[in-house]
Design a protein around this motif. Structure first.
Motif, PDB file in Angstrom:
ATOM      1  N   ARG A 140     -17.622 -18.553 -51.630  1.00  0.00           N
ATOM      2  CA  ARG A 140     -17.323 -17.506 -50.827  1.00  0.00           C
ATOM      3  C   ARG A 140     -17.706 -17.091 -49.362  1.00  0.00           C
ATOM      4  O   ARG A 140     -16.297 -16.333 -49.060  1.00  0.00           O
ATOM      5  CB  ARG A 140     -15.854 -16.432 -51.395  1.00  0.00           C
ATOM      6  N   SER A 153     -12.077 -12.924 -53.732  1.00  0.00           N
ATOM      7  CA  SER A 153     -12.752 -11.657 -53.793  1.00  0.00           C
ATOM      8  C   SER A 153     -12.508  -9.711 -53.717  1.00  0.00           C
ATOM      9  O   SER A 153     -13.054  -9.553 -54.880  1.00  0.00           O
ATOM     10  CB  SER A 153     -14.056 -11.549 -53.407  1.00  0.00           C
ATOM     11  N   SER A 186     -13.405 -19.293 -59.956  1.00  0.00           N
ATOM     12  CA  SER A 186     -14.145 -17.929 -59.152  1.00  0.00           C
ATOM     13  C   SER A 186     -14.665 -18.598 -58.020  1.00  0.00           C
ATOM     14  O   SER A 186     -13.961 -17.038 -57.230  1.00  0.00           O
ATOM     15  CB  SER A 186     -15.721 -18.026 -59.606  1.00  0.00           C
ATOM     16  N   GLN A 202     -18.171 -16.691 -56.320  1.00  0.00           N
ATOM     17  CA  GLN A 202     -18.112 -15.557 -55.388  1.00  0.00           C
ATOM     18  C   GLN A 202     -19.498 -15.668 -54.466  1.00  0.00           C
ATOM     19  O   GLN A 202     -18.879 -15.512 -53.000  1.00  0.00           O
ATOM     20  CB  GLN A 202     -18.046 -14.603 -56.303  1.00  0.00           C
TER      21      GLN A 202
END
Length: 337
Positions: A186, A62, A57, A183
């Motif tokens: 990020r 994204s 992930s 996520q």
């Protein structure tokens, strides 16, 4: 030689770790193995799955995840093959099995959701859209407390029941939280750049953790080989069930791959559907076969699950490079009129 080892190290490791783990499971005292499993190994396996999904992930753009959610055709198609085509084929394949253990194990292997880690790892290595495989992982595992019991009820009636609340809890902790956390990390530009620059290294780490999970599952299956019932195992029945596992996986991959082409999906999305639509998870399958069926005296029901998982990893490792060449091949130039 070194180049072969570099390209096939995962495949070679499977050849060593699966039989090696079973042999180790035979040697270890059952009481010590059960104690270790209850206190450490069970938690460690779930932790490793969570770490692998976090690694996938945190290195996933994204924007790709959002784009795949907005155009969910490939995700829905892969989910349908994973949760409909393969279990239906397994219902027919059960009739060919020569032992009840293998018939039950084959159906369990076919009814569980997409594997939590390797589908995304293999998709990325083959140049596919790993956002598709990750979303299929989340969707199939999110629905498993409904779909898996349905197929097992179709095959066995009320003989098998699942703790849906526990399954939802384990899914939330092991899959959804690591994916969301990756996520969220990020959001930081510094972390995002570091993750993107280390994508290859993190992918190798994910594969090592997958091997650790498989090794432990093989160790757990070892003690069954020295049980009194093991002497009655017919080599023919082993061959039949193993070929059935291979056939189910190949059928699933062929249906989802060529179906994706007919549906007009991009090559990257097609690769993502091929792996996610045909792979099955080891963790839930082993849990059902060893924990939920503990009172049914089916010690070898776990073997088809191990066979299915090992077979899909062997076969998918072999198709990664051809798929990568297919994805990166130049598209034919249409001459202008």
């Amino acid at each position: 030689m070194l180049e072969t080892l570099r390209k096939r190290w995962f495949l070679i490791s499977l050849f060593i770790l699966i039989p090696g783990g079973m042999l180790l499971g035979i040697v270890i005292e059952p009481d010590a193995l059960n104690l270790f499993s209850r206190t450490y190994a069970g938690h460690a396996s779930r932790l490793l799955v969570a770490v692998v999904l976090f690694l996938m992930s945190i290195t996933l753009d994204s924007r790709k995840l959002v784009a795949s959610a907005r155009s969910p055709g490939p995700v829905i198609w892969a989910t349908l093959v994973n949760y409909a085509v393969i279990p239906l084929a397994a219902l027919a394949g059960m009739r060919w099995q020569l032992t009840e253990d293998f018939a039950v194990g084959l159906m369990i292997a076919a009814s569980v959701p997409c594997t939590m880690a390797t589908a995304s790892v293999w998709t990325r290595k083959a140049g596919g859209n790993d956002a598709v495989s990750l979303l299929v992982t989340v969707l199939t595992n999110g629905l498993c407390f409904l779909v898996t019991p349905f197929w097992l009820w179709m095959a066995f009636g009320n003989a098998i029941s699942l703790d849906t609340i526990d399954m939802i809890k384990q899914l939330f902790i092991t899959a959804l939280i690591p994916i969301a956390l990756g996520q969220w990390c990020r959001v930081s530009a510094k972390i995002r750049k570091r993750a993107d620059d280390s994508k290859t290294l993190l992918g190798v780490l994910a594969q090592i953790f997958i091997l650790s999970i498989i090794f432990w599952a093989s160790i757990k299956g070892g003690p069954d080989l020295k049980s009194p019932e093991a002497s009655g195992l017919d080599p023919t029945s082993i061959i039949v069930v193993w070929l059935s596992c291979i056939g189910l996986h190949v059928l699933g991959m062929a249906v989802v791959f060529y179906g994706s082409i007919l549906l007009g999906f991009s090559r990257e999305n097609t690769v993502g559907t091929a792996f996610a639509g045909s792979q099955k998870t080891l963790a839930i399958g082993v849990y059902i076969a060893t924990d939920l069926l503990a009172d049914r005296n089916l010690p070898f029901a776990v073997f088809p699950i191990l066979m299915f998982h090992a077979s899909q990893l062997f076969l998918d490792t072999l198709v990664v490079e051809p798929m990568l060449r297919w994805v990166t091949a130049e598209k034919p130039v249409v001459p202008s009129s």
